[in-house]
Design a protein around this motif. Structure first.
Motif, PDB file in Angstrom:
ATOM      1  N   ARG A 134     -59.791 -67.128  62.512  1.00  0.00           N
ATOM      2  CA  ARG A 134     -61.111 -66.290  63.002  1.00  0.00           C
ATOM      3  C   ARG A 134     -61.351 -66.966  64.357  1.00  0.00           C
ATOM      4  O   ARG A 134     -61.641 -66.302  65.221  1.00  0.00           O
ATOM      5  N   GLN A 135     -61.457 -68.133  64.647  1.00  0.00           N
ATOM      6  CA  GLN A 135     -61.913 -68.765  65.840  1.00  0.00           C
ATOM      7  C   GLN A 135     -60.690 -69.419  66.507  1.00  0.00           C
ATOM      8  O   GLN A 135     -60.043 -70.368  65.970  1.00  0.00           O
ATOM      9  N   TRP A 158     -62.856 -61.952  69.298  1.00  0.00           N
ATOM     10  CA  TRP A 158     -63.084 -63.238  69.551  1.00  0.00           C
ATOM     11  C   TRP A 158     -64.478 -63.527  70.330  1.00  0.00           C
ATOM     12  O   TRP A 158     -64.932 -64.699  70.327  1.00  0.00           O
ATOM     13  N   ARG A 160     -67.401 -63.007  69.545  1.00  0.00           N
ATOM     14  CA  ARG A 160     -68.407 -63.581  68.481  1.00  0.00           C
ATOM     15  C   ARG A 160     -68.240 -64.962  68.177  1.00  0.00           C
ATOM     16  O   ARG A 160     -68.873 -65.837  67.612  1.00  0.00           O
ATOM     17  N   GLU A 161     -66.907 -65.494  68.744  1.00  0.00           N
ATOM     18  CA  GLU A 161     -66.692 -66.927  68.270  1.00  0.00           C
ATOM     19  C   GLU A 161     -66.324 -67.802  69.176  1.00  0.00           C
ATOM     20  O   GLU A 161     -66.612 -69.090  69.128  1.00  0.00           O
TER      21      GLU A 161
END
Length: 282
Positions: A134-135, A158, A160-161
């Motif tokens: 996710r990150q 990406w 949001r991370e």
């Protein structure tokens, strides 16, 4: 192109940051992946039950338990055959870092695209390590690049991370960015800016039984060409299509290998062939 026996490059004995610099420099000078070695992966820096392997318990690299967000390596039984001497599996002189991206919960068949890449490499017997992440970060990718296999990462938005500066750094390691889209659903503009190949949902599910038209086969061929996977026959593509249609659907949690979840109901959206294609290997 010339085939050679695989050896761990001297750079692999260096620190992970230096490895990333060496790898990025190699990527800048290379085109399609062509030269493939014949040696078993067991002879290289990769090994079964390595620090990135989960086996349902988490792994030493992430120091966490196996969850639906597990970022460890999960290989299926066929993929694990590469650790058997003489199995015929190969790994690339110039490994790719392939990103399979889409909006989260976008209903674009992005998990199909992720598995399509994984299974195309499997059908070609080219070593590929697949992950969920996710990150994104340079450190994570460089740690996974040490095995010498292609790297496939499924991810979502990406922004949001990580920051734009962090993304600008990590994207230097990407060789291919596949973005899944669907009519009527807004694509992620941040991923579209760096996309090297776009997979359209409508093409994946296109099916005309009377005309013998199967859109998924056309998509698989375009993916194989984009990734430089050579030598796959039409029977091979039909085998990959069959695998995609018959991937086990989990009852509860996410399947750690395919990343399928119980709500992924389509698996290609058409009837499974009654007879498996000739290239199917059980």
């Amino acid at each position: 192109s010339r085939l050679r026996a695989w050896r761990a490059p001297a750079a692999m004995a260096c620190s992970v940051p230096l490895l990333g610099v060496v790898f990025a420099a190699a990527l800048a000078s290379c085109g399609a992946v062509r030269s493939i070695s014949n040696a078993s992966l067991a002879a290289g820096p990769d090994a079964d039950h390595g620090p990135l392997d989960c086996h349902g318990r988490g792994c030493g690299t992430t120091a966490g338990f196996c969850t639906t967000e597990c970022e460890c390596r999960h290989l299926d039984d066929v993929e694990r055959r590469r650790f058997v001497q003489g199995s015929g599996w190969r790994y690339p002189d110039r490994p790719r870092v392939v990103i399979a991206a889409s909006r989260d919960m976008s209903r674009t068949a992005s998990t199909w695209a992720y598995n399509a890449v994984r299974l195309l490499y499997r059908q070609a017997k080219e070593a590929c390590d697949s992950y969920w992440m996710r990150q994104l970060s340079r450190e994570k990718l460089e740690a996974r690049m040490r095995t010498g296999a292609h790297i496939l990462v499924q991810t979502h938005e990406w922004r949001r991370e990580i920051s734009p500066a962090e993304f600008g750094d990590v994207k230097q390691l990407f060789t291919n960015v596949l973005v899944s889209v669907r009519d009527g659903f807004d694509p992620d503009p941040s991923w579209m800016e760096v996309a090297t190949h776009v997979v359209h949902f409508e093409d994946v599910v296109e099916y005309d039984e009377a005309a013998g038209k199967i859109g998924a086969l056309r998509v698989l061929r375009s993916l194989a060409d984009h990734l430089g996977i050579e030598g796959l026959t039409e029977d091979d593509l039909r085998a990959v299509d069959y695998y995609l249609l018959t991937l086990p659907m989990p009852d509860g949690r996410c399947d750690p290998v395919s990343k399928l979840r119980p709500f992924h109901a389509r698996r290609g959206g058409r009837p499974v062939p009654k007879v498996p294609p000739p290239s199917v290997v059980e």
